[in-house]
Every structure is written in C-alpha cells, then in structure tokens.
Motif scaffolding. Sequence first.
Motif, mmCIF file in Angstrom:
data_model
loop_
_atom_site.group_PDB
_atom_site.id
_atom_site.type_symbol
_atom_site.label_atom_id
_atom_site.label_comp_id
_atom_site.label_asym_id
_atom_site.label_seq_id
_atom_site.Cartn_x
_atom_site.Cartn_y
_atom_site.Cartn_z
ATOM 1 N N TYR A 171 3.892 0.145 -0.258
ATOM 2 C CA TYR A 171 4.540 1.366 0.249
ATOM 3 C C TYR A 171 4.234 1.548 1.736
ATOM 4 O O TYR A 171 5.117 1.829 2.546
ATOM 5 C CB TYR A 171 4.072 2.585 -0.558
ATOM 6 N N SER A 172 2.959 1.350 2.059
ATOM 7 C CA SER A 172 2.538 1.572 3.439
ATOM 8 C C SER A 172 3.234 0.594 4.396
ATOM 9 O O SER A 172 3.744 0.989 5.444
ATOM 10 C CB SER A 172 1.015 1.424 3.485
ATOM 11 N N VAL A 173 3.272 -0.685 4.032
ATOM 12 C CA VAL A 173 3.873 -1.688 4.927
ATOM 13 C C VAL A 173 5.404 -1.584 4.897
ATOM 14 O O VAL A 173 6.057 -1.536 5.941
ATOM 15 C CB VAL A 173 3.418 -3.113 4.526
ATOM 16 N N GLN A 216 7.785 -1.940 -8.140
ATOM 17 C CA GLN A 216 7.416 -1.140 -6.957
ATOM 18 C C GLN A 216 8.086 -1.669 -5.695
ATOM 19 O O GLN A 216 8.476 -0.905 -4.817
ATOM 20 C CB GLN A 216 5.898 -1.193 -6.751
ATOM 21 N N TYR A 217 8.184 -2.988 -5.625
ATOM 22 C CA TYR A 217 8.784 -3.623 -4.453
ATOM 23 C C TYR A 217 10.249 -3.186 -4.302
ATOM 24 O O TYR A 217 10.675 -2.764 -3.225
ATOM 25 C CB TYR A 217 8.668 -5.139 -4.626
ATOM 26 N N GLY A 218 10.995 -3.273 -5.421
ATOM 27 C CA GLY A 218 12.401 -2.850 -5.395
ATOM 28 C C GLY A 218 12.534 -1.392 -4.970
ATOM 29 O O GLY A 218 13.410 -1.029 -4.186
ATOM 30 N N PRO A 252 4.224 -11.417 -5.595
ATOM 31 C CA PRO A 252 3.524 -10.571 -6.554
ATOM 32 C C PRO A 252 2.581 -9.539 -5.916
ATOM 33 O O PRO A 252 2.173 -8.603 -6.581
ATOM 34 C CB PRO A 252 2.712 -11.576 -7.378
ATOM 35 N N LEU A 253 2.245 -9.698 -4.615
ATOM 36 C CA LEU A 253 1.282 -8.764 -4.016
ATOM 37 C C LEU A 253 1.773 -7.314 -4.095
ATOM 38 O O LEU A 253 0.981 -6.389 -4.314
ATOM 39 C CB LEU A 253 1.006 -9.178 -2.550
ATOM 40 N N ALA A 254 3.092 -7.132 -3.933
ATOM 41 C CA ALA A 254 3.641 -5.772 -3.974
ATOM 42 C C ALA A 254 3.358 -5.087 -5.318
ATOM 43 O O ALA A 254 3.197 -3.865 -5.379
ATOM 44 C CB ALA A 254 5.136 -5.805 -3.703
ATOM 45 N N ASP A 255 3.298 -5.899 -6.384
ATOM 46 C CA ASP A 255 3.013 -5.314 -7.706
ATOM 47 C C ASP A 255 1.518 -5.110 -7.904
ATOM 48 O O ASP A 255 1.092 -4.181 -8.585
ATOM 49 C CB ASP A 255 3.542 -6.228 -8.819
ATOM 50 N N ILE A 256 0.736 -5.984 -7.298
ATOM 51 C CA ILE A 256 -0.727 -5.882 -7.443
ATOM 52 C C ILE A 256 -1.239 -4.685 -6.637
ATOM 53 O O ILE A 256 -2.126 -3.967 -7.064
ATOM 54 C CB ILE A 256 -1.407 -7.193 -6.964
ATOM 55 N N ASP A 257 -0.661 -4.481 -5.448
ATOM 56 C CA ASP A 257 -1.124 -3.397 -4.581
ATOM 57 C C ASP A 257 0.067 -2.546 -4.113
ATOM 58 O O ASP A 257 0.513 -2.650 -2.962
ATOM 59 C CB ASP A 257 -1.875 -3.992 -3.376
ATOM 60 N N PRO A 258 0.600 -1.709 -5.016
ATOM 61 C CA PRO A 258 1.796 -0.926 -4.672
ATOM 62 C C PRO A 258 1.579 0.022 -3.493
ATOM 63 O O PRO A 258 2.512 0.283 -2.740
ATOM 64 C CB PRO A 258 2.117 -0.144 -5.946
ATOM 65 N N GLU A 259 0.334 0.483 -3.335
ATOM 66 C CA GLU A 259 0.077 1.397 -2.203
ATOM 67 C C GLU A 259 0.255 0.684 -0.871
ATOM 68 O O GLU A 259 0.851 1.214 0.071
ATOM 69 C CB GLU A 259 -1.347 1.943 -2.282
#
Length: 352
Positions: free
Chosen positions: A98-100, A152-154, A88-95
């Motif tokens: 993206y960066s990682v 966002q992750y996808g 879920p972290l990718a949805d909590i912190d999409p920026e």
Amino acid sequence: MENKISRKKILLTGASGTVGFETLQHLVQHTDYEITVFDLKTQNSVQKLAPFRSRVEIIYGDISNREEVLKVAENKDVAIHLAAIIPPLADIDPEMAYSVNVRGTENLIYALEKNSPDCYLIFSSSISVYGDRIKNPQISITDILQPSPGDQYGETKVLCESLIAKSKLSWSIFRLAAIMGNHKISKLMFHMPLDTPMEICTPKDTGRAFTKAIENQKKLEKQIFNLGGGKDCVITYGSFLDKMFAEFGLGKADFPQKAFAEKNFHCGILKDGEDLNNILGFRQQNLNDYFEMVRQKIHPLQKKITFIFKSIIKKWLLSQSEPYQAFKKGNVKKMNHFFNPLEKEKLETILL
Ligand SMILES: O=c1ccn([C@@H]2O[C@H](COP(=O)(O)OP(=O)(O)O[C@H]3O[C@H](CO)[C@@H](O)[C@H](O)[C@H]3O)[C@@H](O)[C@H]2O)c(=O)[nH]1
C-alpha cells in the motif's frame, strides 16, 4: 551543437525491475531524451543501472517519501511510473504494498502537479484488477474492476488508477497482462488454476510499448488500455507450466490433484488488446520467442543437474502449495477460497 530545448525530459521509476529495465533499454536509444531514473537502492538496482551512469541520471530513493519524490519530479515532460511491490511480496506485506504502490503514486502525482504540471504520466496497472475471470476469460477495458478476494496487489492498482484518473495531469494507464520475465518461482505458482487461458507479453515488448507511448500522447491520453502480446501469446497456464518445466529439466509439471487452486486468481485473454497495438505497434515477440529466451538463460549443465534432482525439487515445490496444504489439512475456510464446491463422489475419489 546539441539543442537542449528540444530534449524531452523523461522520468522513469522502477527502472531496475523486469519491465523497467527493458523500458530503460528502449529509452536510451532515443538520443533526444534526457532520462532520469528513480529507483530503490538495492544491490540488484545498483548493479543493473551502473552501466547507464554516463547516459542517464540515476537517483536512488524511496517513492513512498514525498520529499524525495518532489525533487525528482522537477521539470519533467513525461513520467513512466513502474515502481511497485508486486506479488508474492505484495501479499506477504500488504502494508508495504500500500505504501509503495498507492502512497508512492499519490506522491508522484502530487509532485508532478506541483513541479511539472504539464507532464504526461504513464502508469503500469495490471490485469489483476479484473479478478477471477476463469469462467469469462475474454477481458475488455470496460469490464468491472473486482480483484479476487485477498488480492491486496490488485486492490492497490485499482486505487492507483482512480488517483491518476482524478489528477490534473495528462495520463495513460496500461493494464499489463501476464508479463513473463525474471520472476522467481514462488508459492504463487499454485494459485493460478491450470485451465486459466492467459495472454503473456514479453518484457521487451512491454518496455517498447511504454517507450512508444511517449510520442503518441495525443492518441493515448486520458485513456486506459489493456496491454498484451496478442493471439500468438495465448496459452493455458497448464501448457505454459509444462513447457517451462521441460525447459528447466524438471520433466512434466505432474502434481497431484488439488495442488493448484481452481478459482480466485486472475488472468485471461484481452479482447481489446489490439487497440493499444494498433496505435503503438509494440508487438514483435510471441510465445516461441519467450521460450527461446528462457532456453538461452539455462545452462545445459544446470538443466542436467535439475533433471537428476527433479523429484526432490518437485516435492519441495509441492510443499509450497497453499491450496494443497489447505486440502490436506482439511482447512475448510481456505478450501472454500481455493476450490470449487465438490460433489460428494468426486471428493471420495480424491480421498481414496
Ligand atoms: O519501494 C520500492 C519497491 C520497488 N521499487 C522498484 O520497482 C521495480 C519493480 O520491479 P519488479 O518487481 O521487477 O516488477 P515488474 O514485474 O517489472 O512490474 C511491472 O509490471 C507490473 C504489472 O505486471 C506493474 O504492477 C509494475 O508497476 C511494473 O513495474 C524495481 O525497479 C524496484 O526496485 C521501488 O522503486 N521502490
């Protein structure tokens, strides 16, 4: 005397992760591999990687920092790139995702093209790139890439795939099905519709696939494959949850209607999943092995205590359900995201 010339130099990113750690354990069995791992320095990664210190070169750093990646990408024959921010972290912190995920992959490609242009890059993508397949769950590699709205992750994985395909390197991409491992329970559990057919793959088999890919470069390069556990790993999400709840001592996964979303998630069955297994023969485990693994991790006392508090725990879990909150609060926008349009009579029955 050891023949240094024949030792393959392998770079593994994200080695302390669920898939990364299993991959590392397969890799170290190959005495002819010189292994470097590159991972974020956390309490978890330091603890997990410590036992490998004498066998593996461990470099801690940030994949989104180009300078750091340039250094670890020197003189490598193979790079298995797993470092990522997942939900879920990718949805909590999409920026950060993206960066990682995207910048990190871009950095690695840049660094390998510069410092190891003959390197073979193997990348972990995800089934999430296909988006919501609940109405059409048989998935093929040629299917359209369309992550679910808000995933966002996808989106980051789609971008990574396109960067890799355009690179000058030799590469392969594996789109991973539902990899069930040490992932923690989160509110994401309510985002997947209960009738979703899903194909799991154990982290051990997934790690085996990445490791076996190294010696099969010629058969795999410049291609994308779906990676899953096969027909003995297929189950509906509802049945999967019931079994997991029982293993943990939580009884049945008996939540009220509208606790689970009805659409806009991902997962499905890999129609062409055999293609990768025919080349690599990586599958050794099935659903029973997975549940056995879960069983062994749960202490009987923990199971008993959980059983006593199961109602409270389930109440807390339900409070984490975004679909249910949207429904209770009548949040139309979110309801449209999570649920199919309701016929009037059905809605009345639920509201009663
Ligand atoms: O900034 C960061 C963030 C994470 N990581 C590492 O990345 C790994 C991620 O592991 P985990 O969160 O357990 O993810 P997995 O479930 O193992 O994810 C694997 O499977 C996913 C598909 O299911 C892929 O998207 C991922 O790339 C692949 O690592 C860990 O080693 C992290 O330390 C970094 O190196 N740098």
